[in-house]
Scaffold this motif. Structure first.
Motif, PDB file in Angstrom:
ATOM      1  N   ASP A 130      47.203  -6.058  78.909  1.00  0.00           N
ATOM      2  CA  ASP A 130      48.608  -6.256  79.311  1.00  0.00           C
ATOM      3  C   ASP A 130      49.380  -6.881  78.150  1.00  0.00           C
ATOM      4  O   ASP A 130      48.941  -7.856  77.566  1.00  0.00           O
ATOM      5  CB  ASP A 130      48.626  -7.172  80.554  1.00  0.00           C
ATOM      6  N   TRP A 131      50.538  -6.313  77.825  1.00  0.00           N
ATOM      7  CA  TRP A 131      51.342  -6.847  76.714  1.00  0.00           C
ATOM      8  C   TRP A 131      52.164  -8.069  77.133  1.00  0.00           C
ATOM      9  O   TRP A 131      52.740  -8.745  76.293  1.00  0.00           O
ATOM     10  CB  TRP A 131      52.280  -5.753  76.170  1.00  0.00           C
ATOM     11  N   ASP A 132      52.205  -8.311  78.421  1.00  0.00           N
ATOM     12  CA  ASP A 132      53.046  -9.402  78.920  1.00  0.00           C
ATOM     13  C   ASP A 132      52.278 -10.542  79.583  1.00  0.00           C
ATOM     14  O   ASP A 132      52.829 -11.620  79.750  1.00  0.00           O
ATOM     15  CB  ASP A 132      54.054  -8.864  79.952  1.00  0.00           C
ATOM     16  N   SER A 133      51.075 -10.279  80.007  1.00  0.00           N
ATOM     17  CA  SER A 133      50.415 -11.289  80.841  1.00  0.00           C
ATOM     18  C   SER A 133      48.899 -11.213  80.723  1.00  0.00           C
ATOM     19  O   SER A 133      48.326 -10.125  80.618  1.00  0.00           O
ATOM     20  CB  SER A 133      50.809 -11.078  82.310  1.00  0.00           C
ATOM     21  N   TYR A 134      48.284 -12.391  80.742  1.00  0.00           N
ATOM     22  CA  TYR A 134      46.814 -12.464  80.841  1.00  0.00           C
ATOM     23  C   TYR A 134      46.384 -12.844  82.240  1.00  0.00           C
ATOM     24  O   TYR A 134      45.209 -13.126  82.475  1.00  0.00           O
ATOM     25  CB  TYR A 134      46.272 -13.510  79.861  1.00  0.00           C
ATOM     26  N   GLU A 135      47.343 -12.864  83.171  1.00  0.00           N
ATOM     27  CA  GLU A 135      47.056 -13.424  84.502  1.00  0.00           C
ATOM     28  C   GLU A 135      46.436 -12.375  85.419  1.00  0.00           C
ATOM     29  O   GLU A 135      46.982 -12.014  86.463  1.00  0.00           O
ATOM     30  CB  GLU A 135      48.327 -14.043  85.081  1.00  0.00           C
ATOM     31  N   TRP A 136      45.277 -11.917  85.012  1.00  0.00           N
ATOM     32  CA  TRP A 136      44.517 -10.916  85.756  1.00  0.00           C
ATOM     33  C   TRP A 136      43.145 -11.475  86.102  1.00  0.00           C
ATOM     34  O   TRP A 136      42.590 -12.256  85.343  1.00  0.00           O
ATOM     35  CB  TRP A 136      44.350  -9.659  84.899  1.00  0.00           C
ATOM     36  N   LEU A 137      42.640 -10.997  87.199  1.00  0.00           N
ATOM     37  CA  LEU A 137      41.233 -11.281  87.492  1.00  0.00           C
ATOM     38  C   LEU A 137      40.368 -10.525  86.492  1.00  0.00           C
ATOM     39  O   LEU A 137      40.711  -9.423  86.065  1.00  0.00           O
ATOM     40  CB  LEU A 137      40.880 -10.820  88.910  1.00  0.00           C
ATOM     41  N   TYR A 138      39.247 -11.114  86.164  1.00  0.00           N
ATOM     42  CA  TYR A 138      38.314 -10.421  85.284  1.00  0.00           C
ATOM     43  C   TYR A 138      37.541  -9.367  86.057  1.00  0.00           C
ATOM     44  O   TYR A 138      37.151  -9.574  87.203  1.00  0.00           O
ATOM     45  CB  TYR A 138      37.355 -11.421  84.631  1.00  0.00           C
ATOM     46  N   ASN A 139      37.342  -8.223  85.383  1.00  0.00           N
ATOM     47  CA  ASN A 139      36.522  -7.139  85.927  1.00  0.00           C
ATOM     48  C   ASN A 139      35.175  -7.164  85.230  1.00  0.00           C
ATOM     49  O   ASN A 139      35.095  -7.475  84.041  1.00  0.00           O
ATOM     50  CB  ASN A 139      37.203  -5.800  85.663  1.00  0.00           C
ATOM     51  N   THR A 140      34.147  -6.884  85.981  1.00  0.00           N
ATOM     52  CA  THR A 140      32.803  -6.805  85.404  1.00  0.00           C
ATOM     53  C   THR A 140      32.345  -5.351  85.518  1.00  0.00           C
ATOM     54  O   THR A 140      32.064  -4.878  86.627  1.00  0.00           O
ATOM     55  CB  THR A 140      31.837  -7.712  86.185  1.00  0.00           C
ATOM     56  N   THR A 141      32.339  -4.653  84.388  1.00  0.00           N
ATOM     57  CA  THR A 141      31.941  -3.223  84.423  1.00  0.00           C
ATOM     58  C   THR A 141      31.212  -2.880  83.133  1.00  0.00           C
ATOM     59  O   THR A 141      31.230  -3.644  82.166  1.00  0.00           O
ATOM     60  CB  THR A 141      33.166  -2.272  84.502  1.00  0.00           C
ATOM     61  N   LYS A 142      30.614  -1.728  83.139  1.00  0.00           N
ATOM     62  CA  LYS A 142      30.137  -1.157  81.897  1.00  0.00           C
ATOM     63  C   LYS A 142      31.360  -0.744  81.073  1.00  0.00           C
ATOM     64  O   LYS A 142      32.437  -0.477  81.633  1.00  0.00           O
ATOM     65  CB  LYS A 142      29.281   0.091  82.195  1.00  0.00           C
ATOM     66  N   ILE A 143      31.171  -0.633  79.776  1.00  0.00           N
ATOM     67  CA  ILE A 143      32.263  -0.193  78.899  1.00  0.00           C
ATOM     68  C   ILE A 143      32.841   1.132  79.402  1.00  0.00           C
ATOM     69  O   ILE A 143      34.059   1.329  79.448  1.00  0.00           O
ATOM     70  CB  ILE A 143      31.733  -0.010  77.452  1.00  0.00           C
ATOM     71  N   THR A 144      31.958   1.994  79.804  1.00  0.00           N
ATOM     72  CA  THR A 144      32.414   3.332  80.222  1.00  0.00           C
ATOM     73  C   THR A 144      33.123   3.305  81.566  1.00  0.00           C
ATOM     74  O   THR A 144      33.670   4.329  81.992  1.00  0.00           O
ATOM     75  CB  THR A 144      31.209   4.308  80.302  1.00  0.00           C
ATOM     76  N   ASP A 145      33.112   2.177  82.208  1.00  0.00           N
ATOM     77  CA  ASP A 145      33.839   2.071  83.485  1.00  0.00           C
ATOM     78  C   ASP A 145      35.130   1.265  83.358  1.00  0.00           C
ATOM     79  O   ASP A 145      35.770   0.968  84.373  1.00  0.00           O
ATOM     80  CB  ASP A 145      32.934   1.441  84.557  1.00  0.00           C
ATOM     81  N   ILE A 146      35.468   0.890  82.158  1.00  0.00           N
ATOM     82  CA  ILE A 146      36.727   0.142  81.989  1.00  0.00           C
ATOM     83  C   ILE A 146      37.900   1.071  82.307  1.00  0.00           C
ATOM     84  O   ILE A 146      38.001   2.172  81.755  1.00  0.00           O
ATOM     85  CB  ILE A 146      36.843  -0.419  80.552  1.00  0.00           C
ATOM     86  N   ASN A 147      38.721   0.620  83.231  1.00  0.00           N
ATOM     87  CA  ASN A 147      39.819   1.462  83.715  1.00  0.00           C
ATOM     88  C   ASN A 147      41.085   0.645  83.877  1.00  0.00           C
ATOM     89  O   ASN A 147      41.606   0.470  84.975  1.00  0.00           O
ATOM     90  CB  ASN A 147      39.420   2.123  85.043  1.00  0.00           C
TER      91      ASN A 147
END
Lengths: 705, 705
Positions: free
Chosen positions: B170-187
């Motif tokens: 996000d270019w505006d915010s870091y206020e996201w929950l962290y996702n735990t995935t494989k690299i190939t599942d980053i979406n």
């Protein structure tokens, strides 16, 4: 202030100049308690007490010996009997409960000698549901203006060799450990020999001080005491082992050579016996208060119940001294050690305590050793004219300390150590209380350490009783509340003078710091609450967290767990409660939250369970809130305590914070091991907690809705 | 301030105008980490990273695209390699530890195009024992004064489909929950669609923000970030799932149409990869700080690390509002409910917090909503010129509040909500900081809520990076410490400017009060400490005791136990730590003692154990004392945590106060159930504790001798 919920008096007067009959009977409102009063065939006045139709006090005679007059002993006839039924409620200015019901039936019996002297005596006997009280009234009569009482011979004839919890009948001090023995094993004179720590003590015979509490073989609890001790000598009870009989032994005056001098008419204090099938009933009883006169001071808005800290324990630990010369602390007196080289009552130190109090919901700071004179205190014979109660040591800026306290919302508690020189104190009293008034100080702790000056007077004799009461009444005029140490015992005068907020009059916490016998044993308070506490509020100064007194006092310690110390804020009743330990002992302790939170004034008190000398669990409801606090203590024995939360409101949910002994806690081996939990509780819940040997349990309960 | 324990630099310069060789190698001091840097047969610069002789980052190319210039991409030759070995210790003004060792080996490689442009580029690569960093240096050179960077193409070629803990780029915010995935599942673009609560968010492609942390199949931990972000755009990492490759994607400016504009010479921020065999090593690593310039501000005596409370959580609970018109609280924005009718920042309310702070060892009070302008804040487009940062609302007497705070020993923390109108803030900055200086206020919390004005700028672009840094440097001139919310991410600048005390830049506690997705899950912090926290101090505002937010927020809650909240004071590092809940939530809670006690500045930090996203246990030693504090948290899973007290001193005995989940605790079912115990611990002791689901453990450890 006193709200009479209803008042119902029936008076039946059978007034006739002749002997009316030989026995009169009065029963308590619930009819369980009965007093029979009469004169026997020799005209000797006697009384008998029954509980549920069984004899509790067998035929016990009454009489007096006088100087320059024949004794009151026999040849009496009953000339009239007046019966009264009374039922009135009154509100406590501060106390264990908001409202007290004073409900009794009374007979007032007029006696007259059939001999030629024809002297008159009235005996007033009240039967309460929770016990009995009777007093003598000496009416105006011809030929007798003044009576000098050499002995009062009021008997209490027991029905068996009860188990008794007693301290010796010391004329100077109540600061003794309680003994648990059969009546026939009471040996006050042997105990007297063990004194190594009391600056003043005089035990002339095998007698006990009151309240003395007993349990009969059938499990009935009795406690003997007196109420409304005014202008009279304190009463001890002499033990007649052979006849299982107690007889009043008034404290005398070797200086004056008598026990009591009074002008007629006058009444004696009430002689009282609290009666309860369960031990807790003794604590819940308000009979002693009911036997006192109503409040004479009104609302006493200038005093609010409070917790306090102070410059006090540090002297007992030998960290600092009372005197500026740094010679006088309890290490120097009790251990023959060098004193610290530090005066405790400095402006700076007082401010440190004020800061601590302000941060921790603690209303007052006591400062001992603030005034000149302490270098000439214990151990000096010539103690008159030493203290003036108005001159601070140069390192103590009294006004600045008071100002700083006010800024922080903390009251300074004045300290007047009379060093048992009451004449000096009486001379200074107006000046001393005026200073307090000018500074806006509304409470004083007074002290009477050492043998009374003049010699031959004792702390508990008529002369000192009058001094203590004079100080109390004078203080009230200056809007000063009194917490007396080395006092006369409490007899319920706090009802009449609610500025009499608390007192010592027992073996207190400080003995744990230096007593030669190792301090108060774990059972101490579980006896005190069923004996000393029946007389009135105790300034016991609980809350020691540094149980082992490390590193100050090797070989001494408090003989309880921390949880036990916390429980004492609920178990012991007093409208002032000290958090006695050093601030540094509390810093960082989560358990200190209980002391911050706990109330000092109550709407309601319930003794949930208890056995004298073993354990007790008390629940109290904070005045004006829905918060409850529960305290439970045990003696040296580990035990499980069940708290039945029936006292809570039906429609509320509560958060309880439980301060309990951790699983490995033990008064000696692991006394500071405490576990704190929270839980939700509701009315009807039942929870069981383990108390460690010497342990305790403290619970704060607050509604969440 | 900076004490160089020793400094050891070896420089080997192989300076020659011709191509020297095609590959250079640098190894970390312990030789476990190795970077190879070279140009391939097409002259494309690349690097490779090895750990213990295994490839960690496979051949990754480097390059730039420019406006009005051909890209840097290939045709480079190595013209010189300079090797340096560096070993120096420096002291932190405040921090996780007293002293930081900065020990690395470096190669600085000069590149030059072999094409006719003959442009030069320097790449500086450092190998640390705990990772690698490299940066680009654009030297002065003929024909190029200014570079407009359209794209930086720094690659990170992974060696497998690692497990990654990531937030969208996000270019505006870091206020996201962290996702735990494989690299190939980053979406990231799918995740972007779930935003319902962010006032500003822009996620243009499938990229992630840094720090992003990964674990390889063999258990090696990697975290990608940047250091010393100055006059440059923030870097996100674009995901190439097919090639398991990350490529730098700088945050751009739609207004200016480029990513970065710089005059030569200049250096980019460091691109960093922390490498650790165990997860805790990432936290202990100080590489990001070491890659920043030394302290430029000296001792910064005017700021002391502190705990604080403030008028803040009450707005999130909808109890009070920021604006005096009482329209603006988080209930009105997030729940479409009526607002409270009460302005939070009143003189009276501020004094209430000051009183609470003064009583509880809390140094500061933050007051939000004190100044005019809040009625025209979130939701308004025209936010320039609204706030002036000096005009209090009429019900807030700023000077009186500051005076009262000083009287009580409590600092007021200024609040500047810029509402993401940085031009307005820059215009007012001198005036605003002058006011603070005149009042003796030395800390400000700044906020940047909403989309940046002017439109087309983003929170993380070069223009805003420069604004944030300008504010930091300007504040330092006025002796003001800055805690920025909605900030640019931390990149270790606190070493250079220790007035940059903390920042938000993550999904904070307030989401628990109103987030549409039910708040932060129990695992949140056990990911944050291994991701966001690697960049620098976090103003997370822990310490919520009223977990269920009862009665203010039905349907929301904090998804941890109270013990977990306590543990966060140790687990999260920040020199300022808020006790975020309302004073009334702390009153009466024994567990609050931990917050009173816990330190905020440290001599030492040890990660005792941990796995990313599962749990972590950290021990920290208070600065200048022998006190230790231990914090442990777990995710939604219950687990047993063993604390090995090896960090204690050999010759000391310690009192440990254990704040642990009670046996029935659970983040959802029984989150406020906490148990507090004390125990004696010594070096070498090993204790096992159960952490509840969503639970935690906090321990204070103080020497008794």
């Amino acid at each position: 202030m006193v709200i009479a919920s209803f008042l119902f008096i029936i008076s039946i007067s059978c007034n006739s100049p002749e002997k009316v009959k030989t026995e009169a009977v009065v029963k308590s409102p619930d009819e369980d308690v009965q007093i029979s009063f009469g004169v026997d065939d020799r005209g000797k006045p006697y009384y008998t007490v029954f509980f549920k139709e069984k004899v509790v006090i067998d035929t016990s005679y009454l009489g007096f010996e006088f100087k320059n007059h024949p004794p009151f002993e026999d040849n009496f006839k009953l000339t009239s009997i007046e019966e009264t039924a009374f039922n009135q409620s009154w509100d406590m200015v501060w106390g264990e409960q908001k409202t007290v019901n004073n409900k009794y039936r009374e007979i007032a019996v007029d006696l007259q000698e059939e001999s030629e002297t024809q002297r008159k005596l009235k005996v007033i006997l009240r039967a309460y549901d929770d016990g009995i009280g009777f007093r003598y009234h000496f009416p105006e009569q011809e030929g007798v203006d003044t009576l000098i009482i050499m002995d009062e011979n009021t008997e209490f004839k027991l029905t068996g060799d009860h188990t008794a919890w007693w301290i010796p009948g010391d004329w100077d001090s109540y600061e003794w450990l309680y003994n648990t023995t059969k009546i026939t094993d009471i040996n006050a004179l042997e105990v007297a020999k063990t004194n190594k720590d009391l600056a003043a003590s005089y035990i002339p015979e095998n007698a006990v001080n009151t309240p003395v509490t007993m349990r009969t073989d059938s499990g009935l609890h009795l406690s003997f005491h007196e109420a409304a001790l005014i202008d009279y000598a304190g009463m001890t009870l002499k033990i007649d082992k052979e006849n299982l009989k107690l007889t009043s032994e008034l404290v005398g005056s070797d200086r004056l050579g008598y026990k009591v001098l009074r002008e007629l008419p006058f009444s004696t204090p009430w002689r009282t016996i609290q009666i309860s099938e369960n031990a807790g009933g003794l604590i819940e009883s308000k009979m002693i208060l009911n036997l006192n006169e109503p409040n004479k001071l009104g609302e006493v808005k200038w005093f609010k119940p409070m917790k306090y800290v102070g410059i006090w324990w540090e002297m007992h630990l030998g960290i600092s001294t009372w005197d500026i010369g740094a010679t006088q602390d309890m290490s120097t007196w009790t251990k023959d050690q060098a004193s610290s080289t530090k005066h405790g009552a400095t402006t700076e130190n007082a401010k440190r305590y004020i800061d601590f109090a302000a941060k921790n919901n603690i209303g007052g700071v006591l400062v001992e050793g603030w005034n000149t004179g302490w270098e000439h205190w214990i151990g000096f014979e010539d103690r008159e004219g030493v203290f003036d109660f108005v001159t601070p040591y140069p390192d103590y800026d009294l006004k600045e300390v008071v100002r700083y306290g006010k800024e922080k919302g903390v009251d300074i508690i004045m300290h007047h150590e009379t060093s048992a020189a009451p004449r000096t104190y009486e001379q200074q009293m107006d000046t001393a209380y005026s200073l307090m008034e000018s500074l806006g100080i509304h409470a004083v702790k007074s002290g009477y350490v050492g043998p009374i000056i003049p010699k031959g007077e004792y702390h508990h004799g008529q002369w000192m009783v009058n001094h203590y009461n004079k100080a109390m009444i004078k203080a009230a005029e200056y809007e000063v509340a009194v917490n007396a140490h080395e006092p006369i015992k409490a007899t319920g005068l706090r009802r009449t003078y609610p500025n009499m907020i608390s007192r010592e009059g027992l073996r207190g916490q400080e003995f744990n710091a230096w007593a030669s016998d190792g301090g108060n044993p774990p059972e101490h308070l579980s006896i005190v609450v069923f004996t000393r506490m029946l007389s009135g509020p105790i300034d016991f100064t609980p809350g020691i967290f540094n149980i082992k007194l490390d590193p100050h006092k090797e070989g001494n310690q408090v003989n309880t767990t921390i949880a036990h110390q916390l429980a004492l804020y609920v178990v012991i009743y007093s409208p002032i409660q000290m958090a006695a330990d050093l601030p540094e002992s509390y810093e960082g302790q989560p358990a200190f939250q209980f002391i911050r939170d706990v109330a000092v004034d109550w709407d309601q008190t319930i003794v949930l369970n208890g056995e004298v000398g073993d354990f007790v669990t008390i629940a109290r409801k904070e005045k004006g809130t829905d918060n409850w606090f529960v305290g439970s203590i045990t003696d040296e024995n580990e035990r499980e305590i069940t708290v039945q939360f029936d006292f809570l409101d039906e429609d509320k949910t509560y958060e309880a914070i439980i301060y309990r002994d951790a699983d490995d806690a033990h008064w000696d081996e692991n006394p500071e091991s405490i576990s704190i939990n929270n839980m939700v509780v509701e009315k009807g819940d039942q929870k069981t907690f383990r108390l460690a040997p010497g342990g305790g349990l403290a619970i704060s309960v607050k509604p969440t809705n």
